[in-house]
Design a protein around this motif. Structure first.
Motif, PDB file in Angstrom:
ATOM      1  N   VAL A  85      24.373  59.709  33.736  1.00 41.14           N
ATOM      2  CA  VAL A  85      23.433  58.617  34.005  1.00 41.14           C
ATOM      3  C   VAL A  85      22.417  58.500  32.873  1.00 41.14           C
ATOM      4  O   VAL A  85      22.104  57.396  32.413  1.00 41.14           O
ATOM      5  CB  VAL A  85      22.743  58.833  35.369  1.00 41.14           C
ATOM      6  N   LEU A  86      21.911  59.639  32.410  1.00 45.50           N
ATOM      7  CA  LEU A  86      20.965  59.597  31.291  1.00 45.50           C
ATOM      8  C   LEU A  86      21.629  59.068  30.028  1.00 45.50           C
ATOM      9  O   LEU A  86      21.013  58.312  29.270  1.00 45.50           O
ATOM     10  CB  LEU A  86      20.382  60.985  31.042  1.00 45.50           C
ATOM     11  N   MET A  87      22.866  59.461  29.803  1.00 38.40           N
ATOM     12  CA  MET A  87      23.576  59.002  28.617  1.00 38.40           C
ATOM     13  C   MET A  87      23.853  57.504  28.667  1.00 38.40           C
ATOM     14  O   MET A  87      23.981  56.854  27.635  1.00 38.40           O
ATOM     15  CB  MET A  87      24.889  59.761  28.470  1.00 38.40           C
ATOM     16  N   SER A  88      23.910  56.938  29.841  1.00 44.86           N
ATOM     17  CA  SER A  88      24.177  55.505  29.938  1.00 44.86           C
ATOM     18  C   SER A  88      22.896  54.680  29.913  1.00 44.86           C
ATOM     19  O   SER A  88      22.828  53.671  29.223  1.00 44.86           O
ATOM     20  CB  SER A  88      24.962  55.198  31.208  1.00 44.86           C
ATOM     21  N   CYS A  89      21.880  55.113  30.634  1.00 42.76           N
ATOM     22  CA  CYS A  89      20.671  54.293  30.761  1.00 42.76           C
ATOM     23  C   CYS A  89      19.730  54.408  29.565  1.00 42.76           C
ATOM     24  O   CYS A  89      19.166  53.411  29.129  1.00 42.76           O
ATOM     25  CB  CYS A  89      19.924  54.668  32.041  1.00 42.76           C
ATOM     26  N   VAL A  90      19.574  55.579  29.024  1.00 38.84           N
ATOM     27  CA  VAL A  90      18.597  55.769  27.945  1.00 38.84           C
ATOM     28  C   VAL A  90      19.004  55.041  26.662  1.00 38.84           C
ATOM     29  O   VAL A  90      18.217  54.256  26.125  1.00 38.84           O
ATOM     30  CB  VAL A  90      18.330  57.277  27.715  1.00 38.84           C
ATOM     31  N   PRO A  91      20.239  55.228  26.141  1.00 37.95           N
ATOM     32  CA  PRO A  91      20.579  54.490  24.911  1.00 37.95           C
ATOM     33  C   PRO A  91      20.593  52.976  25.107  1.00 37.95           C
ATOM     34  O   PRO A  91      20.104  52.231  24.257  1.00 37.95           O
ATOM     35  CB  PRO A  91      21.974  54.998  24.551  1.00 37.95           C
ATOM     36  N   ALA A  92      21.144  52.516  26.222  1.00 37.79           N
ATOM     37  CA  ALA A  92      21.172  51.069  26.470  1.00 37.79           C
ATOM     38  C   ALA A  92      19.757  50.519  26.616  1.00 37.79           C
ATOM     39  O   ALA A  92      19.450  49.440  26.110  1.00 37.79           O
ATOM     40  CB  ALA A  92      21.996  50.773  27.720  1.00 37.79           C
ATOM     41  N   GLY A  93      18.896  51.273  27.286  1.00 41.65           N
ATOM     42  CA  GLY A  93      17.501  50.829  27.425  1.00 41.65           C
ATOM     43  C   GLY A  93      16.797  50.719  26.083  1.00 41.65           C
ATOM     44  O   GLY A  93      16.065  49.753  25.826  1.00 41.65           O
ATOM     45  N   PHE A  94      17.019  51.694  25.201  1.00 38.24           N
ATOM     46  CA  PHE A  94      16.396  51.631  23.875  1.00 38.24           C
ATOM     47  C   PHE A  94      16.982  50.502  23.029  1.00 38.24           C
ATOM     48  O   PHE A  94      16.260  49.871  22.252  1.00 38.24           O
ATOM     49  CB  PHE A  94      16.537  52.969  23.149  1.00 38.24           C
ATOM     50  N   GLU A  95      18.284  50.236  23.165  1.00 36.61           N
ATOM     51  CA  GLU A  95      18.871  49.121  22.421  1.00 36.61           C
ATOM     52  C   GLU A  95      18.282  47.798  22.875  1.00 36.61           C
ATOM     53  O   GLU A  95      17.940  46.947  22.050  1.00 36.61           O
ATOM     54  CB  GLU A  95      20.391  49.119  22.601  1.00 36.61           C
ATOM     55  N   ILE A  96      18.166  47.615  24.178  1.00 38.63           N
ATOM     56  CA  ILE A  96      17.586  46.376  24.702  1.00 38.63           C
ATOM     57  C   ILE A  96      16.125  46.261  24.290  1.00 38.63           C
ATOM     58  O   ILE A  96      15.659  45.193  23.891  1.00 38.63           O
ATOM     59  CB  ILE A  96      17.766  46.311  26.232  1.00 38.63           C
ATOM     60  N   LEU A  97      15.387  47.360  24.372  1.00 38.48           N
ATOM     61  CA  LEU A  97      13.989  47.356  23.955  1.00 38.48           C
ATOM     62  C   LEU A  97      13.856  47.021  22.469  1.00 38.48           C
ATOM     63  O   LEU A  97      12.985  46.241  22.071  1.00 38.48           O
ATOM     64  CB  LEU A  97      13.348  48.710  24.258  1.00 38.48           C
ATOM     65  N   GLY A  98      14.742  47.590  21.647  1.00 34.07           N
ATOM     66  CA  GLY A  98      14.712  47.305  20.217  1.00 34.07           C
ATOM     67  C   GLY A  98      14.946  45.828  19.930  1.00 34.07           C
ATOM     68  O   GLY A  98      14.248  45.220  19.105  1.00 34.07           O
ATOM     69  N   TYR A  99      15.938  45.240  20.587  1.00 42.08           N
ATOM     70  CA  TYR A  99      16.180  43.808  20.397  1.00 42.08           C
ATOM     71  C   TYR A  99      15.010  42.978  20.890  1.00 42.08           C
ATOM     72  O   TYR A  99      14.623  42.004  20.260  1.00 42.08           O
ATOM     73  CB  TYR A  99      17.465  43.384  21.113  1.00 42.08           C
ATOM     74  N   THR A 100      14.451  43.372  22.033  1.00 39.07           N
ATOM     75  CA  THR A 100      13.335  42.607  22.590  1.00 39.07           C
ATOM     76  C   THR A 100      12.120  42.637  21.668  1.00 39.07           C
ATOM     77  O   THR A 100      11.406  41.651  21.546  1.00 39.07           O
ATOM     78  CB  THR A 100      12.974  43.154  23.989  1.00 39.07           C
ATOM     79  N   LEU A 101      11.897  43.763  20.995  1.00 38.43           N
ATOM     80  CA  LEU A 101      10.745  43.882  20.099  1.00 38.43           C
ATOM     81  C   LEU A 101      10.980  43.257  18.727  1.00 38.43           C
ATOM     82  O   LEU A 101      10.094  42.601  18.169  1.00 38.43           O
ATOM     83  CB  LEU A 101      10.356  45.356  19.937  1.00 38.43           C
ATOM     84  N   PHE A 102      12.181  43.474  18.162  1.00 42.45           N
ATOM     85  CA  PHE A 102      12.389  43.104  16.764  1.00 42.45           C
ATOM     86  C   PHE A 102      13.106  41.775  16.550  1.00 42.45           C
ATOM     87  O   PHE A 102      12.990  41.187  15.472  1.00 42.45           O
ATOM     88  CB  PHE A 102      13.149  44.217  16.032  1.00 42.45           C
ATOM     89  N   ALA A 103      13.869  41.287  17.506  1.00 36.24           N
ATOM     90  CA  ALA A 103      14.583  40.029  17.314  1.00 36.24           C
ATOM     91  C   ALA A 103      13.662  38.810  17.249  1.00 36.24           C
ATOM     92  O   ALA A 103      13.910  37.928  16.428  1.00 36.24           O
ATOM     93  CB  ALA A 103      15.636  39.842  18.397  1.00 36.24           C
ATOM     94  N   PRO A 104      12.606  38.719  18.073  1.00 34.64           N
ATOM     95  CA  PRO A 104      11.761  37.520  17.959  1.00 34.64           C
ATOM     96  C   PRO A 104      11.149  37.315  16.565  1.00 34.64           C
ATOM     97  O   PRO A 104      11.253  36.216  16.008  1.00 34.64           O
ATOM     98  CB  PRO A 104      10.692  37.734  19.045  1.00 34.64           C
ATOM     99  N   PRO A 105      10.526  38.328  15.941  1.00 31.14           N
ATOM    100  CA  PRO A 105       9.987  38.056  14.615  1.00 31.14           C
ATOM    101  C   PRO A 105      11.066  37.900  13.533  1.00 31.14           C
ATOM    102  O   PRO A 105      10.889  37.130  12.592  1.00 31.14           O
ATOM    103  CB  PRO A 105       9.094  39.263  14.308  1.00 31.14           C
ATOM    104  N   LEU A 106      12.189  38.621  13.675  1.00 29.07           N
ATOM    105  CA  LEU A 106      13.217  38.553  12.637  1.00 29.07           C
ATOM    106  C   LEU A 106      14.126  37.338  12.767  1.00 29.07           C
ATOM    107  O   LEU A 106      14.533  36.751  11.765  1.00 29.07           O
ATOM    108  CB  LEU A 106      14.068  39.827  12.662  1.00 29.07           C
ATOM    109  N   LEU A 107      14.482  36.958  13.996  1.00 28.05           N
ATOM    110  CA  LEU A 107      15.433  35.870  14.217  1.00 28.05           C
ATOM    111  C   LEU A 107      14.794  34.597  14.749  1.00 28.05           C
ATOM    112  O   LEU A 107      15.465  33.572  14.842  1.00 28.05           O
ATOM    113  CB  LEU A 107      16.526  36.332  15.188  1.00 28.05           C
ATOM    114  N   GLY A 108      13.540  34.675  15.137  1.00 29.47           N
ATOM    115  CA  GLY A 108      12.847  33.492  15.637  1.00 29.47           C
ATOM    116  C   GLY A 108      13.317  33.043  17.010  1.00 29.47           C
ATOM    117  O   GLY A 108      13.380  31.845  17.276  1.00 29.47           O
ATOM    118  N   VAL A 109      13.645  33.972  17.888  1.00 24.46           N
ATOM    119  CA  VAL A 109      14.064  33.639  19.248  1.00 24.46           C
ATOM    120  C   VAL A 109      12.985  34.104  20.220  1.00 24.46           C
ATOM    121  O   VAL A 109      12.120  34.906  19.875  1.00 24.46           O
ATOM    122  CB  VAL A 109      15.419  34.296  19.605  1.00 24.46           C
ATOM    123  N   ALA A 110      13.044  33.584  21.427  1.00 23.98           N
ATOM    124  CA  ALA A 110      12.096  33.991  22.462  1.00 23.98           C
ATOM    125  C   ALA A 110      12.410  35.414  22.919  1.00 23.98           C
ATOM    126  O   ALA A 110      13.516  35.911  22.743  1.00 23.98           O
ATOM    127  CB  ALA A 110      12.170  33.035  23.649  1.00 23.98           C
TER     128      ALA A 110
END
Length: 192
Positions: A85-110
């Motif tokens: 469960v930790l191996m599934s939720c933690v990496p996926a959570g960090f990937e989603i968090l990374g996109y949520t933080l870095f995609a708006p300024p880099l790609l100009g999306v909401a």
């Protein structure tokens, strides 16, 4: 239609065997065979096959997941439960968090669109993970510490986790609000 199915199976198996001899993943050969037979290359497939392609993909996914489920035992799942469960939720959570933080300024999306992208890209493909782990289980690699079982269980949990988040983020992007959990159940939930 049967001719098209024969082309798909024969070309897929041939390319898979060729790529295996080249020490490359078999699935890459199968994908290239599908691209070569498709409408953008040789165009050898019947249009009815292309019209039911989504159903064929779902059937293939069901076969892969059934094969994975039949190779796991309940005792193995109890041993690898928390780490899976930790191996599934933690990496996926960090990937989603990374996109949520870095995609708006880099790609100009909401931000909510960035979260949807993160949920899509954070998913683990069972078509890649399951055959590899089944091969490891057949060759008895990592069986003393249940490593293949851990990875297969983690990949399954990861898909469930990401699908739930993707559905929530998509609903938020379309209507501005995430669906309530109680609306997903056919029976009323009692408050404790």
């Amino acid at each position: 239609m049967l001719t098209s199915l024969a082309y798909i199976f024969l070309a897929g198996l041939f390319m898979a065997a060729l790529f295996e001899r080249l020490r490359l993943p078999r699935i890459v050969g199968m994908l290239l065979a599908g691209v070569a037979l498709g409408p953008y290359a040789l165009n050898l497939l019947d249009p009815t096959i292309l019209s039911i392609s989504s159903e064929l993909r779902q059937a293939a996914l069901v076969i892969i997941l059934i094969r994975a489920g039949l190779s796991l035992s309940l005792a193995d799942l109890k041993n690898v439960g928390r780490p899976a469960v930790l191996m599934s939720c933690v990496p996926a959570g960090f990937e989603i968090l990374g996109y949520t933080l870095f995609a708006p300024p880099l790609l100009g999306v909401a931000r909510v669109e960035a979260a949807v992208m993160g949920a899509v890209l954070g998913a683990v493909s069972p078509a890649v993970v399951v055959p590899g782990m089944l091969r490891l289980m057949d060759e008895k690699y990592g069986m003393d510490k249940s490593i293949p079982q851990l990875i297969m269980a983690g990949a399954s949990c990861d898909d469930i986790f990401v699908i739930v988040l993707f559905s929530s983020f998509t609903a938020m992007a379309q209507g501005g609000r995430a669906p309530q959990i109680s609306s997903a159940f056919p029976f009323p939930l009692r408050s404790a």
